[in-house]
Design an enzyme around this catalytic site. Sequence first.
Site, short mmCIF file in Angstrom:
data_model
loop_
_atom_site.label_atom_id
_atom_site.label_comp_id
_atom_site.label_asym_id
_atom_site.label_seq_id
_atom_site.Cartn_x
_atom_site.Cartn_y
_atom_site.Cartn_z
N ASN A 114 8.02 -5.64 -0.97
CA ASN A 114 7.97 -4.53 -0.03
C ASN A 114 6.52 -4.48 0.46
OD1 ASN A 114 7.85 -2.20 1.44
ND2 ASN A 114 8.97 -0.94 -0.03
N ALA B 75 3.09 -0.89 4.77
CA ALA B 75 2.54 -0.89 6.14
C ALA B 75 2.15 -2.29 6.62
CB ALA B 75 1.34 0.04 6.21
N ARG C 135 13.13 4.10 12.62
CA ARG C 135 11.95 4.97 12.58
C ARG C 135 11.08 4.74 13.83
NH1 ARG C 135 9.29 4.71 6.81
NH2 ARG C 135 8.04 6.35 7.83
N PRO D 115 0.78 -1.23 0.00
CA PRO D 115 0.00 0.00 0.00
C PRO D 115 0.81 1.28 0.00
CG PRO D 115 -0.21 -1.20 2.09
CD PRO D 115 0.46 -2.11 1.12
N ASN D 116 0.31 2.22 -0.78
CA ASN D 116 0.84 3.59 -0.87
C ASN D 116 2.14 3.71 -1.64
OD1 ASN D 116 -1.31 4.81 0.72
ND2 ASN D 116 -0.43 3.70 2.45
N GLU E 17 12.72 -9.49 1.48
CA GLU E 17 11.91 -8.35 1.94
C GLU E 17 12.73 -7.08 1.73
OE1 GLU E 17 11.46 -8.60 6.16
OE2 GLU E 17 10.24 -6.77 6.31
N HIS F 179 12.75 -2.67 1.99
CA HIS F 179 12.13 -1.40 2.42
C HIS F 179 13.00 -0.26 1.93
CE1 HIS F 179 9.30 -3.49 4.98
NE2 HIS F 179 10.31 -4.27 5.36
N ARG G 224 4.42 10.99 -2.00
CA ARG G 224 4.33 10.56 -0.62
C ARG G 224 5.61 10.88 0.17
NH1 ARG G 224 4.77 4.28 1.23
NH2 ARG G 224 4.03 4.69 3.31
N TYR H 46 10.84 9.04 1.33
CA TYR H 46 10.79 8.02 0.28
C TYR H 46 11.39 8.46 -1.05
CZ TYR H 46 7.70 5.68 3.59
OH TYR H 46 7.20 5.07 4.72
C1 DQA Z 1 8.21 0.94 3.87
C2 DQA Z 1 8.28 1.15 5.39
C3 DQA Z 1 6.92 0.93 6.05
O1 DQA Z 1 7.01 1.13 7.45
C4 DQA Z 1 5.90 1.89 5.49
O2 DQA Z 1 4.63 1.63 6.05
C5 DQA Z 1 5.86 1.88 4.00
C6 DQA Z 1 7.10 1.78 3.24
C7 DQA Z 1 9.53 1.31 3.17
O3 DQA Z 1 9.66 0.96 1.99
O4 DQA Z 1 10.39 1.95 3.76
O5 DQA Z 1 4.79 2.03 3.41
O6 DQA Z 1 7.97 -0.44 3.62
#
Ligand code: DQA
Length: 145
Positions: free
Chosen positions: A74, A77, A107, A10-11, A98, A100, A18, A23
Site C-alpha cells: 500500500n 500517497a 475519491r 506514509p501515514n 497493490e 488500498h 487518521r 480509513y
Molecule cells: C490509500 C489511498 C491514498 O490515496 C492515500 O494517500 C493513502 C491511503 C488507501 O489505503 O486508501 O495514504 O493508499
Amino acid sequence: MKKILVINGPNLNLLGLREPSLYGAKDYAALKEHILSCAEKLGVYVELFQSNHEGAIVDAIQEAYGNFNGILINPAAYTHTSVAILDALKAVALPTVEVHLTDISTREDFRKFSFVSLYAQKTICGKGFDGYSEGLIFLAGLEAV
Ligand code: DQA
C-alpha cells in the site's frame, strides 16, 4: 514456505487517528495483527515494513530481491506520485499486489492515477483490512518463483 514482504507507506502508521471516517477506527497495530494472522492461516511467511519515506520504501523493495517471493504494497500517497517506487518494483520484478484501504477511483481526481498499477499484477481497492488478506491469498497462490 513462500515469503511475502508487506509494505505500508506514509501515514498508515497513524491508522485509527487518521480520518477514521475514511480509513476506519482500527490502528496500525491491528492491521499488523490482521496480516500476520492471515499469513499464519495461509502458511506463508510475512515481514511487515512501514515507512513515511519514499527512499526507504525503494530500499526495501530493492532488498526484497532474492529474499522474498512477492510484495504486497500500500504505497499510500506515493501511489500517485512515485516513479521511483514504480521503477524499483519493475527492477526487482517480483509478483506484486497493490492494495488500498479506500476506493481511490471514487475519491479526488488526483488519487485516480496510480504509478504502481502500471506494474502490479493485481490492485485491490476499497475493502479495508480485507484487501490485505485478498492480496496475500493471491500471492500465496502463485507458483514459487
Ligand atoms: C490509500 C489511498 C491514498 O490515496 C492515500 O494517500 C493513502 C491511503 C488507501 O489505503 O486508501 O495514504 O493508499
